[in-house]
Motif scaffolding. Structure first.
Motif, PDB file in Angstrom:
ATOM      1  N   GLU A   1      -4.496   5.491  23.094  1.00 49.77           N
ATOM      2  CA  GLU A   1      -3.530   6.306  22.360  1.00 49.77           C
ATOM      3  C   GLU A   1      -3.526   5.911  20.884  1.00 49.77           C
ATOM      4  O   GLU A   1      -3.769   4.744  20.547  1.00 49.77           O
TER       5      GLU A   1
ATOM      6  N   LEU B   1       1.001   3.523  17.117  1.00 48.94           N
ATOM      7  CA  LEU B   1       2.262   4.031  16.584  1.00 48.94           C
ATOM      8  C   LEU B   1       2.484   3.461  15.185  1.00 48.94           C
ATOM      9  O   LEU B   1       2.446   2.253  14.994  1.00 48.94           O
ATOM     10  N   ALA B   2       2.682   4.336  14.243  1.00 48.09           N
ATOM     11  CA  ALA B   2       2.937   3.882  12.869  1.00 48.09           C
ATOM     12  C   ALA B   2       4.317   4.362  12.448  1.00 48.09           C
ATOM     13  O   ALA B   2       4.635   5.545  12.584  1.00 48.09           O
ATOM     14  N   VAL B   3       5.130   3.436  11.981  1.00 45.89           N
ATOM     15  CA  VAL B   3       6.486   3.804  11.540  1.00 45.89           C
ATOM     16  C   VAL B   3       6.381   4.376  10.131  1.00 45.89           C
ATOM     17  O   VAL B   3       5.900   3.707   9.208  1.00 45.89           O
TER      18      VAL B   3
ATOM     19  N   VAL C   1      11.570   6.538   7.895  1.00 45.01           N
ATOM     20  CA  VAL C   1      12.437   6.005   8.954  1.00 45.01           C
ATOM     21  C   VAL C   1      13.300   4.897   8.346  1.00 45.01           C
ATOM     22  O   VAL C   1      12.776   3.895   7.850  1.00 45.01           O
TER      23      VAL C   1
ATOM     24  N   LEU D   1      19.679   4.595  10.835  1.00 41.53           N
ATOM     25  CA  LEU D   1      18.587   4.737  11.806  1.00 41.53           C
ATOM     26  C   LEU D   1      19.089   5.436  13.063  1.00 41.53           C
ATOM     27  O   LEU D   1      18.400   6.292  13.633  1.00 41.53           O
TER      28      LEU D   1
ATOM     29  N   PHE E   1      19.431   9.030  12.282  1.00 43.81           N
ATOM     30  CA  PHE E   1      18.088   9.597  12.138  1.00 43.81           C
ATOM     31  C   PHE E   1      17.480   9.880  13.523  1.00 43.81           C
ATOM     32  O   PHE E   1      16.952  10.962  13.791  1.00 43.81           O
ATOM     33  N   THR E   2      17.615   8.894  14.431  1.00 45.71           N
ATOM     34  CA  THR E   2      17.071   9.036  15.789  1.00 45.71           C
ATOM     35  C   THR E   2      17.790  10.152  16.535  1.00 45.71           C
ATOM     36  O   THR E   2      17.159  10.928  17.269  1.00 45.71           O
TER      37      THR E   2
ATOM     38  N   LEU F   1      16.390  13.379  15.469  1.00 45.13           N
ATOM     39  CA  LEU F   1      15.056  13.591  16.061  1.00 45.13           C
ATOM     40  C   LEU F   1      15.175  14.037  17.519  1.00 45.13           C
ATOM     41  O   LEU F   1      14.445  14.919  17.971  1.00 45.13           O
TER      42      LEU F   1
ATOM     43  N   LEU G   1      12.839  21.955  20.131  1.00 45.40           N
ATOM     44  CA  LEU G   1      11.415  22.317  20.204  1.00 45.40           C
ATOM     45  C   LEU G   1      10.978  22.529  21.649  1.00 45.40           C
ATOM     46  O   LEU G   1      10.227  23.457  21.958  1.00 45.40           O
TER      47      LEU G   1
ATOM     48  N   PRO H   1      14.414   0.478  17.898  1.00 48.58           N
ATOM     49  CA  PRO H   1      14.877   1.786  17.411  1.00 48.58           C
ATOM     50  C   PRO H   1      13.918   2.414  16.393  1.00 48.58           C
ATOM     51  O   PRO H   1      13.740   3.623  16.397  1.00 48.58           O
ATOM     52  N   ARG H   2      13.290   1.617  15.578  1.00 49.12           N
ATOM     53  CA  ARG H   2      12.342   2.172  14.591  1.00 49.12           C
ATOM     54  C   ARG H   2      11.100   2.705  15.307  1.00 49.12           C
ATOM     55  O   ARG H   2      10.588   3.766  14.975  1.00 49.12           O
ATOM     56  N   ASP H   3      10.647   1.947  16.295  1.00 48.85           N
ATOM     57  CA  ASP H   3       9.501   2.415  17.086  1.00 48.85           C
ATOM     58  C   ASP H   3       9.850   3.698  17.823  1.00 48.85           C
ATOM     59  O   ASP H   3       9.043   4.618  17.910  1.00 48.85           O
ATOM     60  N   GLU H   4      11.065   3.701  18.357  1.00 45.92           N
ATOM     61  CA  GLU H   4      11.502   4.881  19.095  1.00 45.92           C
ATOM     62  C   GLU H   4      11.562   6.088  18.164  1.00 45.92           C
ATOM     63  O   GLU H   4      11.146   7.198  18.530  1.00 45.92           O
ATOM     64  N   ALA H   5      12.060   5.847  16.960  1.00 46.80           N
ATOM     65  CA  ALA H   5      12.122   6.937  15.972  1.00 46.80           C
ATOM     66  C   ALA H   5      10.713   7.428  15.641  1.00 46.80           C
ATOM     67  O   ALA H   5      10.467   8.646  15.560  1.00 46.80           O
ATOM     68  N   ALA H   6       9.805   6.490  15.494  1.00 38.63           N
ATOM     69  CA  ALA H   6       8.417   6.864  15.173  1.00 38.63           C
ATOM     70  C   ALA H   6       7.803   7.663  16.323  1.00 38.63           C
ATOM     71  O   ALA H   6       7.097   8.648  16.110  1.00 38.63           O
ATOM     72  N   ARG H   7       8.119   7.220  17.539  1.00 35.94           N
ATOM     73  CA  ARG H   7       7.577   7.934  18.711  1.00 35.94           C
ATOM     74  C   ARG H   7       8.159   9.344  18.797  1.00 35.94           C
ATOM     75  O   ARG H   7       7.454  10.308  19.076  1.00 35.94           O
ATOM     76  N   LEU H   8       9.454   9.448  18.526  1.00 39.14           N
ATOM     77  CA  LEU H   8      10.096  10.772  18.551  1.00 39.14           C
ATOM     78  C   LEU H   8       9.486  11.687  17.489  1.00 39.14           C
ATOM     79  O   LEU H   8       9.257  12.872  17.726  1.00 39.14           O
ATOM     80  N   GLN H   9       9.222  11.105  16.321  1.00 38.92           N
ATOM     81  CA  GLN H   9       8.599  11.897  15.254  1.00 38.92           C
ATOM     82  C   GLN H   9       7.255  12.443  15.717  1.00 38.92           C
ATOM     83  O   GLN H   9       6.923  13.602  15.491  1.00 38.92           O
ATOM     84  N   ARG H  10       6.506  11.589  16.362  1.00 37.25           N
ATOM     85  CA  ARG H  10       5.172  12.010  16.807  1.00 37.25           C
ATOM     86  C   ARG H  10       5.268  13.057  17.920  1.00 37.25           C
ATOM     87  O   ARG H  10       4.544  14.045  17.915  1.00 37.25           O
ATOM     88  N   THR H  11       6.199  12.840  18.848  1.00 43.09           N
ATOM     89  CA  THR H  11       6.383  13.819  19.921  1.00 43.09           C
ATOM     90  C   THR H  11       6.782  15.171  19.346  1.00 43.09           C
ATOM     91  O   THR H  11       6.281  16.215  19.774  1.00 43.09           O
ATOM     92  N   ASN H  12       7.679  15.140  18.375  1.00 46.21           N
ATOM     93  CA  ASN H  12       8.120  16.398  17.769  1.00 46.21           C
ATOM     94  C   ASN H  12       6.968  17.101  17.056  1.00 46.21           C
ATOM     95  O   ASN H  12       6.848  18.326  17.129  1.00 46.21           O
TER      96      ASN H  12
ATOM     97  N   LEU I   1       4.966  18.693  19.733  1.00 50.92           N
ATOM     98  CA  LEU I   1       5.639  19.889  20.273  1.00 50.92           C
ATOM     99  C   LEU I   1       5.476  21.061  19.311  1.00 50.92           C
ATOM    100  O   LEU I   1       5.241  22.196  19.723  1.00 50.92           O
TER     101      LEU I   1
ATOM    102  N   GLY J   1      -0.144   9.591  25.067  1.00 50.52           N
ATOM    103  CA  GLY J   1      -0.220   8.900  26.356  1.00 50.52           C
ATOM    104  C   GLY J   1      -1.556   8.239  26.579  1.00 50.52           C
ATOM    105  O   GLY J   1      -2.572   8.635  26.022  1.00 50.52           O
TER     106      GLY J   1
END
Lengths: 264, 256
Positions: free
Chosen positions: A78, A81-83, A87, A94, A97-98, A101, A108, B37-48, B51, B240
């Motif tokens: 995969e 993951l890059a922040v 963010v 945060l 922000f979450t 999202l 969506l 939480p930052r990782d989760e935010a990044a993951r959500l950004q990518r999922t969005n 989508l 995934g």
């Protein structure tokens, strides 16, 4: 010392001036050009050995380089993951922000779900001549069908028209449904049978050819029955989708006007 | 007195241990709580973002493929409707290299919608042309028309094939098992031809496969996919990892 027959006189003199060893070295005729000395049989062989070694080395190098040329495969991983910089790092912003999202993700997801066909839809694989009746990800029916043959019909006389018997590709929907349909034969049906095109519309009507039911989906195309069930599974139609009697009954029972048809 | 002192010490030690453990937990938990939480935010950004791309594909007129490594599925879709699903048995990514030097493309297959996918070698159809005899005339011969071939007869499927997309992605479809009906010599010839094709492709400076996605399918699926794939297909690769139940990459090939 006599000059070698293979050398001009000048070169023999030059060779004599430098001594017999030099003459032997310079003479292209090799050891035979120097009489009175034991021929050094290794010279020509040495040259050949060197050629072989250089060639073999070059080939080996090319082989090694070619071995390292091509594609290197590795297991799929995969994307890391890059922040992103937008963010926030502080806890409170945060969290907000979450939450935004998550809300966007729900929106969506709903938009994507809305694009999916609702209820039953029909899928036709025209290359493999299969018809599927589906609901969501589930398959309600898998049937053998016949789709367009891909043949080209050229009219010899008259308007010299041409028809290509392909089934259309894309998304369509059932526009109308008829029980015991009557086929209103188009011009190509007469051209194909080398018959004159009738001027009286009643002469175009053909009863019983389309089977028990027909589901029209535009431009003269329909899903219908067939008299030639033995040819199901082969591309033999003029673009319509022919289905066997029992399967057609199931399609008829599940489809409605507006049911989506996907042909690929 | 001695016993009570021991009890006091024991109680104090137990209390210290509990406090220590709690502090340890907090220390261990604090960075995780801060990073998650930052990782989760990044993951959500990518999922969005994905989508959004899926919506774009579903709203378009072209057929598209959705490769979902998490569910081991490759699905042919149109307008949001799943048309045909193939089970992915293995997934690898290939990068070109020239004389052992890597020529890796920095792009990741996940980050873009790949478009203009065409089969290579292409699926060809020989169209039969019929010329009408003209009204009132008999057809040239009274012989019955030949029985048309089945799809299997009509479209022979190569042992390996590619779907080449614009911008340098190539999906290589590989049947899971070797075709038993093909002899060893034919296999060796096919492998050599494949190797030579890879070398030629890697040596090309333009119009080469910058990234290859090797998908292993069951032989039946690989054939069906070849016969069914519509032209100008698009592709998206979802988030995934490949499921661990799938065969190890070593089983899929020689690592090249």
């Amino acid at each position: 010392m006599e000059p070698s027959p293979s050398l001009p006189a000048g070169s023999a003199q030059a060779a004599a001036a430098s001594g017999p060893d030099a003459a032997e070295r310079r003479s292209p005729a090799g050891p035979q050009a120097a009489p009175g000395r034991t021929p050094r049989a290794g010279r020509g062989v040495w040259f050949n050995r060197r050629t072989v070694a250089v060639t073999a080395g070059a080939l080996l190098l090319v082989a090694v380089l070619l071995r390292g040329t091509g594609y290197r495969y590795e297991p799929y991983a995969e994307q890391p993951l890059a922040v992103a910089s937008d963010v926030p790092s502080d806890a409170r912003p945060l969290e907000q922000f979450t939450a935004r999202l998550r809300s966007r993700q729900r929106a969506l997801g709903a938009r994507l779900d809305a694009l999916m066909p609702k209820g039953v839809y029909i899928v036709i694989d025209q290359t493999q001549n299969r018809l599927y009746l589906k609901r969501g990800d589930g398959t309600l029916l898998q049937a053998v069908c016949s789709t367009g043959s891909g043949m080209v019909l050229r009219e010899s006389g008259g308007k010299k028209r041409e028809w290509v018997f392909d089934s259309p590709r894309g998304r369509f929907e059932v526009r109308s449904m008829s029980r015991n349909p009557v086929w209103h034969k188009p011009d190509w049906a007469f051209v194909e049978e080398s018959q004159p095109i009738p001027t009286n519309p009643a002469d175009r009507l053909d009863y019983g050819t389309l089977g028990e039911y027909a589901l029209y989906f535009g431009d003269g195309f329909m899903i219908h029955g067939t008299l030639y069930e033995r040819l199901l599974g082969r591309a033999v139609s003029h673009g319509c989708v022919r289905v066997g009697r029992d399967d057609l009954r199931k399609v008829w029972a599940n489809a409605r006007v507006g049911t989506q048809i996907f042909i690929y | 007195m001695k016993a009570s002192r021991i009890r006091t010490f024991a109680a104090a030690a137990a209390l210290l241990a509990v406090i220590g453990a709690a502090a340890g937990c907090q220390r261990a938990g604090t960075p995780a709580a801060a990073s998650d939480p930052r990782d989760e935010a990044a993951r959500l950004q990518r999922t969005n973002a994905q989508l959004q791309k899926q919506i774009e594909l579903a709203a378009g007129k072209e057929f598209y493929l959705v490769l979902d490594p998490a569910t081991s599925g490759l699905t042919l879709m149109l307008k949001g409707a799943p048309l045909q699903r193939f089970t992915v048995r293995g997934l690898q990514v290939g990068h070109p290299r020239v004389a052992w030097a890597s020529a890796r493309d920095p792009r990741h297959v996940q980050s873009v919608i790949w478009s203009g996918g065409e089969l290579d070698p292409p699926r060809q159809i020989d169209r039969l042309v019929i010329r009408s005899a003209g009204p009132g005339k008999e057809a040239s011969e009274s012989t019955p028309p030949p029985i048309p071939p089945t799809p299997e007869e009509l479209y022979p499927v190569p042992s390996r094939y590619h779907v080449r997309f614009a911008d340098g992605l190539s999906v290589e479809i590989l049947p899971r098992e070797a075709d038993a009906s093909v002899g060893r010599w034919a296999h060796a010839r096919a492998a050599m031809a494949e190797q030579w094709g890879d070398i030629r492709s890697a040596l090309r400076t333009s119009d080469r496969d910058a990234i290859r996605l090797r998908i292993t399918l069951d032989p039946k699926d690989a054939q069906s996919f070849y016969r069914s794939l519509p032209p100008a297909v698009r592709l998206i690769v979802l988030d995934g990892e490949v499921e661990p139940a799938q065969p190890a990459p070593a089983e899929l090939g020689d690592g090249r």
